[in-house]
Design an enzyme around this catalytic site. Structure first.
Site, PDB file in Angstrom:
ATOM      1  N   ASP A   1       0.865  -1.155   0.000  1.00  0.00           N
ATOM      2  CA  ASP A   1       0.000   0.000   0.000  1.00  0.00           C
ATOM      3  C   ASP A   1       0.913   1.220   0.000  1.00  0.00           C
ATOM      4  O   ASP A   1       2.086   1.111   0.322  1.00  0.00           O
ATOM      5  CB  ASP A   1      -0.845  -0.056   1.267  1.00  0.00           C
ATOM      6  CG  ASP A   1      -1.698   1.160   1.425  1.00  0.00           C
ATOM      7  OD1 ASP A   1      -2.241   1.613   0.413  1.00  0.00           O
ATOM      8  OD2 ASP A   1      -1.814   1.653   2.551  1.00  0.00           O
ATOM      9  N   LYS A   2       0.402   2.357  -0.408  1.00  0.00           N
ATOM     10  CA  LYS A   2       1.281   3.518  -0.385  1.00  0.00           C
ATOM     11  C   LYS A   2       1.081   4.343   0.874  1.00  0.00           C
ATOM     12  O   LYS A   2       1.980   4.453   1.697  1.00  0.00           O
ATOM     13  CB  LYS A   2       1.044   4.395  -1.615  1.00  0.00           C
ATOM     14  CG  LYS A   2       2.021   5.540  -1.694  1.00  0.00           C
ATOM     15  CD  LYS A   2       1.603   6.567  -2.700  1.00  0.00           C
ATOM     16  CE  LYS A   2       0.418   7.378  -2.241  1.00  0.00           C
ATOM     17  NZ  LYS A   2       0.752   8.368  -1.220  1.00  0.00           N
ATOM     18  N   THR A   3      -0.141   4.864   0.993  1.00  0.00           N
ATOM     19  CA  THR A   3      -0.376   5.815   2.059  1.00  0.00           C
ATOM     20  C   THR A   3      -0.244   5.134   3.413  1.00  0.00           C
ATOM     21  O   THR A   3      -0.920   4.154   3.684  1.00  0.00           O
ATOM     22  CB  THR A   3      -1.792   6.397   1.936  1.00  0.00           C
ATOM     23  OG1 THR A   3      -2.018   6.658   0.566  1.00  0.00           O
ATOM     24  CG2 THR A   3      -1.923   7.653   2.732  1.00  0.00           C
TER      25      THR A   3
ATOM     26  N   ARG B   1       6.860  16.018  -4.234  1.00  0.00           N
ATOM     27  CA  ARG B   1       5.720  16.257  -5.113  1.00  0.00           C
ATOM     28  C   ARG B   1       5.799  17.714  -5.524  1.00  0.00           C
ATOM     29  O   ARG B   1       5.732  18.612  -4.698  1.00  0.00           O
ATOM     30  CB  ARG B   1       4.424  15.987  -4.361  1.00  0.00           C
ATOM     31  CG  ARG B   1       4.334  14.560  -3.877  1.00  0.00           C
ATOM     32  CD  ARG B   1       3.663  14.503  -2.547  1.00  0.00           C
ATOM     33  NE  ARG B   1       2.239  14.727  -2.628  1.00  0.00           N
ATOM     34  CZ  ARG B   1       1.348  13.768  -2.685  1.00  0.00           C
ATOM     35  NH1 ARG B   1       1.733  12.517  -2.676  1.00  0.00           N
ATOM     36  NH2 ARG B   1       0.080  14.030  -2.743  1.00  0.00           N
TER      37      ARG B   1
ATOM     38  N   LYS C   1      -7.542  -4.360  -5.380  1.00  0.00           N
ATOM     39  CA  LYS C   1      -6.216  -4.750  -4.889  1.00  0.00           C
ATOM     40  C   LYS C   1      -6.163  -6.260  -4.732  1.00  0.00           C
ATOM     41  O   LYS C   1      -5.205  -6.912  -5.148  1.00  0.00           O
ATOM     42  CB  LYS C   1      -5.952  -4.095  -3.528  1.00  0.00           C
ATOM     43  CG  LYS C   1      -5.793  -2.593  -3.574  1.00  0.00           C
ATOM     44  CD  LYS C   1      -5.420  -2.089  -2.183  1.00  0.00           C
ATOM     45  CE  LYS C   1      -5.198  -0.584  -2.198  1.00  0.00           C
ATOM     46  NZ  LYS C   1      -4.768  -0.075  -0.892  1.00  0.00           N
TER      47      LYS C   1
ATOM     48  N   ASN D   1      -8.532  -0.557   4.021  1.00  0.00           N
ATOM     49  CA  ASN D   1      -8.650  -0.762   2.586  1.00  0.00           C
ATOM     50  C   ASN D   1      -7.646  -1.799   2.091  1.00  0.00           C
ATOM     51  O   ASN D   1      -7.739  -2.281   0.986  1.00  0.00           O
ATOM     52  CB  ASN D   1      -8.438   0.559   1.849  1.00  0.00           C
ATOM     53  CG  ASN D   1      -7.084   1.165   2.165  1.00  0.00           C
ATOM     54  OD1 ASN D   1      -6.555   0.967   3.258  1.00  0.00           O
ATOM     55  ND2 ASN D   1      -6.528   1.860   1.216  1.00  0.00           N
TER      56      ASN D   1
ATOM     57  N   LYS E   1      -2.355  26.389 -10.249  1.00  0.00           N
ATOM     58  CA  LYS E   1      -1.249  25.518  -9.861  1.00  0.00           C
ATOM     59  C   LYS E   1      -1.519  24.133 -10.423  1.00  0.00           C
ATOM     60  O   LYS E   1      -2.661  23.712 -10.597  1.00  0.00           O
ATOM     61  CB  LYS E   1      -1.087  25.485  -8.343  1.00  0.00           C
ATOM     62  CG  LYS E   1      -2.161  24.750  -7.564  1.00  0.00           C
ATOM     63  CD  LYS E   1      -1.681  24.563  -6.139  1.00  0.00           C
ATOM     64  CE  LYS E   1      -2.545  23.577  -5.376  1.00  0.00           C
ATOM     65  NZ  LYS E   1      -3.693  24.132  -4.686  1.00  0.00           N
TER      66      LYS E   1
ATOM     67  N   THR F   1      -2.406   1.370  -4.625  1.00  0.00           N
ATOM     68  CA  THR F   1      -2.884   2.442  -3.760  1.00  0.00           C
ATOM     69  C   THR F   1      -4.204   2.985  -4.257  1.00  0.00           C
ATOM     70  O   THR F   1      -4.526   2.904  -5.436  1.00  0.00           O
ATOM     71  CB  THR F   1      -1.845   3.580  -3.693  1.00  0.00           C
ATOM     72  OG1 THR F   1      -2.386   4.635  -2.920  1.00  0.00           O
ATOM     73  CG2 THR F   1      -1.475   4.086  -5.063  1.00  0.00           C
ATOM     74  N   GLY F   2      -4.943   3.523  -3.341  1.00  0.00           N
ATOM     75  CA  GLY F   2      -6.197   4.164  -3.717  1.00  0.00           C
ATOM     76  C   GLY F   2      -5.944   5.613  -4.083  1.00  0.00           C
ATOM     77  O   GLY F   2      -6.830   6.330  -4.499  1.00  0.00           O
TER      78      GLY F   2
END
Lengths: 366, 1154
Positions: B377-379, B572, B775, B799, B541, B652-653
């Site tokens: 997962d990322k977050t 980022r 996933k 998740n 932006k 990831t979501g």
């Protein structure tokens, strides 16, 4: 032992899990828990193994030679007296066999010893194709009866079937092993060059394991007269006489503690086996051999039938060394293994010298 | 039916026909498997479904029913033990699940009933109930929002525990509903429950996903809401997204089962051979029932075929030890006890949360050493989900905030002069940051600190300004806060006017005219504001790629360098541009935007066109760099995993841009990596429809990544093939569902396999915008692909639960997003960085240990039972056991179990430090290397060799059973005892040879069990045991020891049995860190194949050794046959047997060489 200490730890952890517990859950910094126990890390390398190979070779080859020499020095004489052959002395006995015959059939087997047998000579009988190690046979005994247990005497174990009762009386000793007790009588005569027959004295004690004779096998107690002790019982169906008549002359060798009986009760490992029958003790004077070379006669009272299952009966005379009876196997095995190890050592040494360094160098850059 | 009708508050609608109270399930969540009543039968059934347990049950029953050589206790007791322990373990686990369910189900909720608020337990909620939820509570079921305490009819929700998105989402009440909920009568039509989290179709009126509150989400920033329950209990989206916890089986267990089948075949063939030979043997006259060994009447009467069958069963029982029930006990114990080392590891202890690792399933320890695919997962897993403004670049000058300096002057130029003009630009830039966003200010007074995820902790420094921000993206908050640090504070949006406090502490006010929302295709957002002086400004932006073409090119170069550098550092980046709009321009834009918004057809396209038109000809002010801080050592961990040959997929979501930058930061993607993108954006094409474009792209990528790529050997990854182009693959949720379920005519399996092939050739794969089930879908797809690779999922949020459950090994991170992932995981660690040690050290060691354990068990039981099998040839196939019953039972329980257990707990064939330093060592055990057929064959051959040695060595010795110096003879139990002694010593010493890590425990256990064996044998043979029917071993052992020959044969047999093993150890090609030791290897070219566990020449050696042995025994027999002529008859029989075996071996040897 280890599991319990783990469990104890587990409970601790649960106990400290509550919100009120202040104790930190930080794992203990012990060598065991962190898998950092001091450890010896042996690595078998050419350096350690090569000397071991040479050592094994150097030790085993002499042992092997010693064993082989010892085995070869053992005198052994073996004669088959089954009487299969028409011309063999016991042919008639083997043919006319019946369990019920009252008159014993005897035969006399002449033989010649070429070499003198020194020291104590051991006399064995050998049987072939006799499956003493058959499961049905092996379990067909009642050790508590043989140990002198009164209740087992009158009510033997079920394992003894179908040799458990006869004529509504319990059989003592019960079971197939006891029932098939080897009952040939072997006697040995030295035929003196002058023609006279000299009886060779055969000792019938000291042939069974000491612990068997003195602990494992016991006559039922209560009375010194064994015939009274055994009166409620019946003799095994194939026996000619009752158990208390096995050796009436010696009360210490009668009944269940008769050594011939005990020897027979130790079931053999293989279908071809030998069992110790008698011991010929060395002469007191030590000057003449126990059995000088010459002609002998084996007098057999032929009771034991083996033809029905294609068996053989043998009489074996053997001297004994510290390693037991004659058997070249150990000597050969030791010499073989010793030489193989030595040979491997040499081969490995050559390889090591030729390739070891190169490979070693090649590995280092990695 | 396709839809369900819900009556709000259970009041029938007046205008509909009849009120039909439909049956819906209640709001109970059931994750447990058993109840008190069905536990015993269901659990027993499940346990006996295991092939091994079932087999042991059969053996036990046979022993009970049929007259067998061994007592039923010998197999019944261990079986009972195994079953009980497993049942207790599973029962306990289910009890925990019951407890967790109860906690959820009994949670008190407030339901509106007939105008009153009624407290109810959560499980009692029915569909149609109106439920009240207050702030920070989670929704007990899926609700349609009816009323909110906020005036504008909105509420804020965080779905952190559902999909990992921690930002606040705005949901709306159903418009135009009655304010008085008592009077409200309405029906809701909605579709039947379906699991897709991002897809709701509520066709009635204007209901959409923005009206639906999902169970598990948390109400934020809103005092209370009322909603009507539409889906309850197991029908909620969350429950549907959960998957049943299937029993995970490790690959080792599969190998065990395969070996078991081989041994079962060996066993059955042994029993068949023996039974057949028995009847052949018996057919000869006088053999079956000689006069000395009569059968009982019962035996005589029994049916011949029945007897054959029971004989067969008896042989099975006699040889059943070859399949070791004790192995299952030991494996279970090893797993259970071994897993403590994970919990105990202090390296897994995180001082922050004061917790270490957690092991939920010990069944999968060794699987940790076999992982090929890592799904992360990322977050919260790769990143800390904690955005921070790092630096910005204004007009080509880089500014970096320094913590050490005071608040106001903190804004320092690190590479450029400050002048007046610069100052102006600076302020413009900061104003842009303050204005161009959709952030809302959380009212002071409410519980600000509750929301840690959004980084409010940063505000703790300024207690007087308890201000929190709410935004749909944490980046925006980071930017606003970044601007705040430099003196420009966003005060809030009130009736279309934005207030900013500038450096001089003056309040500036701007009128917000338009917001041009962010969307992933455009990848930018803009606002149009009007200053108090009447100027109209547009601030924009967005991602560099979407901004650069829209600004003056000469401005780009100055900033591009900074942006690129920041991006490669994993930040980022966003570019900020502005444009001053003249009155006419604004008027045009205003009308255009309004028209587009009101358009009934093609609204989206029209809006997009309008946006594009407005955002033109801007001038670039600067760029920002925001860091979503990676977890500690995330990049090192990922590198180590890749170095260990694992492929890392990020699921990831989150948005693609965010995820991509994280991948760069984690070094999953590198500068040279060519990205293959398969997303909604790349599918946008004027010429083609989406599925056509998909097909085209898939083909193209496949050509690139699979066909054109040079064939790479399996297991070789990046570090080995630097010359090759690296590919990274990116796909998003929508596209994935296109791939998985292509529309209409497209060939589903073809897409899937194309996709899979591309992914497998990429060094890293990023899947963004994934629903939890997607996933799991991906994990499942990889899991079931060719070669069925072992997969590992790691995640921290609810998740991730479905993918954690789906993967072979599920790892939970004890993160910020609740405990659901941890609860459903197999292992839980506090941080991502712990994964490295968990896999590379623990996993590797566990695998080596258990693989050795399994092989060793099969081996030791093979050479245990082989002599017993051979003995049948010498005892008339009568099922006579060679060993005493005590030895048969104790062999696996006492004499040989502890050393292997200690080994399997403590062995470190390579030290942990070395394992951690050389990730590549992990590849050595990849693909179940130690439990493949090749090593299995080796162990089996070894077992057979040793079994033959034991039996025939003693057999030759017993050709003259007079082994004592007093001429007395040994019987069958002495025979068995000698064989058994050799056996126990050999297998124990074999293990000693294999042990590379001798702790005192190993010493204690190895020498201890040998001593125990000797002690036990003395003890067992030293007493007449009253409870035994037969005193078989009485003084057998002591008598054996009094025989020199027995000693000599024991020594030589042990040595000879171990000789090939010692040779192999020396000859084995040195591996890994020990390579500097003095080793040498044979000059065979085959030896250089170090991929195989054992080189083929080793087999050659073993076979030749056996051959030498048999030749020598052959010679020996020649000697023997010359010695005693009278024994010739049986000996010729053996000779025949040997020549047979010899032939067989020679043919094997030949086969082995080819």
């Amino acid at each position: 032992m280890m599991a319990s200490s783990y469990n104890a730890k587990d409970e601790d952890a649960v106990g400290s899990g509550g919100p009120g517990a202040v104790k930190s859950k930080k794992p203990d910094n012990t060598a065991f828990k962190q898998q950092r126990l001091p450890a010896w890390q042996p690595i078998l390398t050419a350096g350690t193994v090569l000397p071991a190979f040479f050592m094994i070779g150097l030790i085993f080859i002499p042992i092997g030679i010693g064993l082989l020499v010892t085995s070869n020095n053992i005198k052994e004489f073996e004669i088959d007296y089954t009487g299969v052959d028409m011309f063999s002395p016991c042919f008639n006995c083997s043919q006319n066999y019946s369990w019920n015959s009252t008159s014993a059939c005897t035969c006399s087997v002449p033989f010649t010893l070429d070499q003198p047998f020194e020291s104590n000579v051991f006399m064995y009988y050998g049987l072939s194709n006799f499956y003493q190690n058959h499961r049905r046979y092996v379990k067909s005994r009642d050790d508590s009866q043989l140990n002198g247990d009164k209740s087992s005497l009158l009510n033997p174990s079920k394992e003894c079937e179908p040799y458990r009762t006869s004529d509504k009386k319990s059989i003592a000793p019960c079971g197939a092993i006891a029932n098939s007790l080897f009952n040939d009588t072997l006697e040995l005569f030295y035929i003196h060059p002058n023609g006279s027959r000299i009886t060779i004295h055969l000792v019938k004690t000291g042939i069974a394991w000491w612990t068997d004779k003195h602990v494992k096998f016991r006559n039922p107690g209560g009375n010194n007269n064994l015939s009274i002790v055994f009166q409620e019982t019946s003799k095994p169906v194939n026996w000619h006489k009752a158990v208390y008549e096995l050796d009436p002359s010696d009360p210490e060798n009668n009944g269940f503690i008769n050594e011939d009986f005990i020897v027979w009760m130790r079931t053999a490992a293989l279908p071809t086996f030998r069992k110790l029958y008698r011991i010929i003790q060395k002469k007191k004077d030590n000057m003449t051999p126990t059995l000088p070379p010459g002609n002998y006669s084996l007098e057999v009272t032929y009771n034991y039938p083996v033809r029905s299952f294609d068996g053989r009966k043998r009489m074996i005379l053997s001297t004994i060394s510290w390693m037991g009876g004659k058997n070249p196997f150990l000597g050969i095995a030791y010499i073989t293994v010793g030489s193989v190890c030595f040979f491997l050592g040499v081969v490995l040494l050559i390889i090591h010298h030729k390739y070891g360094n190169r490979n070693n160098n090649a590995d280092i850059p990695n | 039916s396709f839809s369900r009708t819900i009556y709000v508050g259970h009041r029938p609608c007046p205008d509909t026909e009849a009120f039909i109270p439909s049956k819906f399930c209640d709001n109970r969540i059931v994750s447990s498997k058993y109840t008190v009543w069905n536990f015993l039968p269901k659990n027993l059934f499940e346990q006996f479904r295991r092939i091994a347990n079932f087999y042991f049950l059969i053996i036990f029953l046979v022993q009970v029913i049929v007259d067998t050589p061994t007592s039923p206790v010998t197999s019944g007791l261990p079986l009972f033990f195994v079953i009980t322990v497993t049942a207790i373990k599973q029962g306990y686990e289910d009890w925990l699940r019951h407890k967790a369910d109860k906690e959820v189900n009994k949670y008190p909720v407030t339901v509106l009933e007939d105008g009153r608020s009624v407290k109810k337990e959560s499980e009692k909620i029915k569909v149609g109930d109106v439920v009240e939820v207050v702030e920070d509570e989670t929704f007990p079921c899926d609700l349609i929002l009816l009323q909110s305490s906020r005036e504008d009819g909105t509420c804020f929700v965080t779905t952190a525990s559902l999909d990992g998105e921690s930002n606040h989402k705005t949901h709306y009440t159903v418009p135009d509903t009655e304010k008085d909920l008592q009077a409200l009568t309405a029906t809701i039509e909605c579709e039947q429950p379906q699991p897709d989290l991002y897809k709701h179709n509520l066709p009635f009126l204007s209901l959409g996903p923005e009206n639906l509150l999902l169970k598990g989400a948390t109400l934020k920033n809103t005092k209370k809401i009322y909603g009507v329950a539409v889906y309850t209990g197991m029908e909620t989206k969350m429950a549907l997204n959960y998957q049943g916890k299937s029993q995970k089986r490790s690959a080792v267990e599969k190998s065990i089962n395969a070996f078991l089948l081989v041994y079962l075949c060996i066993l059955i063939s042994k029993a068949v051979v023996c039974t057949t030979l028995k009847y052949v043997w018996q057919s000869k006259e006088g053999q079956d029932e000689p006069w000395y060994n009569q059968k009982t009447q019962k035996e005589k009467d029994s049916n011949m075929y029945l007897k054959m069958f029971t004989d067969f069963l008896s042989f099975m029982v006699l040889f059943n030890f070859i399949i070791p029930v004790s192995m299952y006990v030991t494996v279970e114990m090893q797993k259970f006890l071994g897993s403590f080392f994970i919990t105990w590891d202090k390296d897994f202890f995180d001082p922050e949360i004061q917790e270490g690792a957690l092991v939920n399933t010990s069944d999968l320890n060794e699987e940790l050493g076999q992982v090929e695919y890592v799904f992360t997962d990322k977050t919260g897993t790769l990143t800390q989900n904690n955005m921070e403004f790092i630096e910005c670049c204004i007009d080509g000058f880089q500014y970096r905030y320094r913590d050490t300096q005071s608040e106001l002057d903190g804004f320092t130029v690190t590479d450029g002069p400050v002048n007046k003009l610069q100052q102006k630009k600076e302020e413009l830039f900061l104003r842009a940051l303050c204005l161009c966003h959709t952030v809302q200010v959380k009212e002071a007074g409410s519980e600000v600190l509750a929301d840690q995820v959004d980084g409010i902790d940063g505000l703790l420094l300024q207690p007087e300004e308890e201000r929190g921000f709410i935004a749909s993206s944490p980046d925006e908050i980071a930017l606003v806060k970044g601007a705040m640090k430099y003196g420009f504070t966003f005060l809030g949006l009130e009736s279309k006017s934005m207030k900013i406090k500038n450096r001089q502490n003056d309040i500036e006010e701007y009128k917000l005219l338009h917001v041009l929302n962010f969307d992933p295709v455009r990848r930018r957002m803009s606002v149009i504001v009007q200053t108090t002086s009447g100027e109209t400004l547009l601030f924009c932006k967005g991602a560099d790629s979407s901004i650069f073409p829209r600004v003056r090119p000469e401005e780009v170069d100055r900033i591009r360098m900074h942006v690129e550098r920041n991006a490669t550092e994993g930040y980022r980046t966003l570019c900020v541009a502005y444009k001053q709009l003249s009155a006419e321009e604004y008027a045009m834009a205003d009308t255009g935007l309004r028209e587009a918004r009101l358009a009934l057809q093609d609204r989206e396209e029209k809006l997009m066109a309008m946006y594009n038109q407005v955002e033109m000809g801007m001038s670039l002010i600067g760029a920002t760099a925001v860091e979503d801080r990676l977890q500690e050592e995330a990049a090192e961990t990922m590198e180590a995993l890749q170095g260990a040959g694992m492929k890392v997929w990020v699921l990831t979501g989150d948005k693609m841009e965010t995820a991509k930058s994280t991948c760069y930061a984690c070094r999953l993607f590198q500068r040279g990596t060519e990205l293959l993108e398969l997303t909604v954006r790349t599918l946008e094409d004027e010429r083609l429809k989406r599925d056509e474009k998909l097909h085209e792209l898939l083909q193209e990528y496949h050509r690139k990544a699979v066909q054109d790529a040079p064939p790479v050997k399996a297991g070789v990854t990046r570090s080995w093939s630097t010359a090759n182009q690296d590919y990274g693959f990116i796909i998003d949720g929508a596209t994935l569902s296109l791939v998985m379920n292509p529309p209409r005519d497209a060939d589903a399996s073809q897409y899937k396999s194309l996709f899979l092939q591309i992914c497998q050739n990429c060094t890293a794969v990023l899947c963004c915008r994934m629903a939890p089930l997607q996933k799991a879908q991906i994990v499942k797809m990889v899991k079931n692909s060719k070669g069925s690779p072992i997969t590992l999922s790691i995640g921290d949020g609810a998740n991730d639960v479905s993918m954690i459950l789906e993967a072979h090994v599920g790892i939970g991170i004890k993160g910020k997003e609740g405990r659901q992932a941890v609860r459903n995981s197999d292992y839980a660690v506090p941080k991502l960085k712990h994964l490295k040690k968990l896999l590379l050290a623990h996993g590797h060691l566990y695998y080596v240990r258990i693989a050795h354990l399994v092989q060793y068990f099969f081996y030791k039981n093979l050479c245990f039972i082989l002599p017993q099998f051979l003995y049948q040839f010498f005892c008339g196939y009568s099922q006579q056991p060679l060993y005493d019953a005590a030895y048969l039972t104790m062999y696996n329980i006492c004499f040989t179990s502890m050393p292997i257990l200690a080994y399997s707990l403590l062995e470190q064939h390579t030290s942990i430090e070395i394992l951690l330093d050389n990730a590549a060592l992990y590849r050595e055990i990849a693909n179940n290397a130690m439990l493949r057929w090749h090593p299995f064959l080796y162990w089996t051959v070894l077992g057979i060799f040793q079994g033959l040695m034991f039996f025939f060595g003693v057999r030759f010795l017993f050709s003259n059973p007079a082994l004592q110096d007093n001429g007395q003879v040994f019987g069958n139990w002495s025979y068995g005892t000698i064989v058994f002694t050799v056996l126990v010593f050999t297998v124990t010493l074999k293990l000693a040879l294999d042990t590379r890590h001798w702790t005192w425990i190993n010493h204690f256990v190895i020498w201890g069990s040998l001593a125990f064996y000797v002690f036990f044998s003395f003890f067992w043979g030293g007493i007449i045991w009253p409870f035994l029917k037969q005193q078989r071993l009485y003084f057998v052992f002591a008598n054996m020891l009094s025989s020199v020959s027995a000693w000599l044969v024991i020594i030589i047999l042990i040595l000879l049995s171990l000789l090939p093993e010692i040779l192999l150890v020396v000859l084995r090609k040195p591996r890994g860190p020990h390579s500097r030791q003095v080793y040498f290897s044979l000059p065979f070219p085959l030896l250089s194949l170090n991929s195989s566990f054992l080189p083929y020449p080793s087999y050659f050696l073993i076979f030749s050794l056996i051959y030498i042995l048999f030749c020598s025994s052959f010679i020996l027999h020649h000697v023997l046959t010359r010695c005693d002529v009278t024994q010739s008859q049986p000996i010729t029989r053996y000779l025949k047997l040997y020549s047979y075996v010899k032939q067989w071996l020679v043919s094997l040897l030949v086969a082995g060489l080819h």
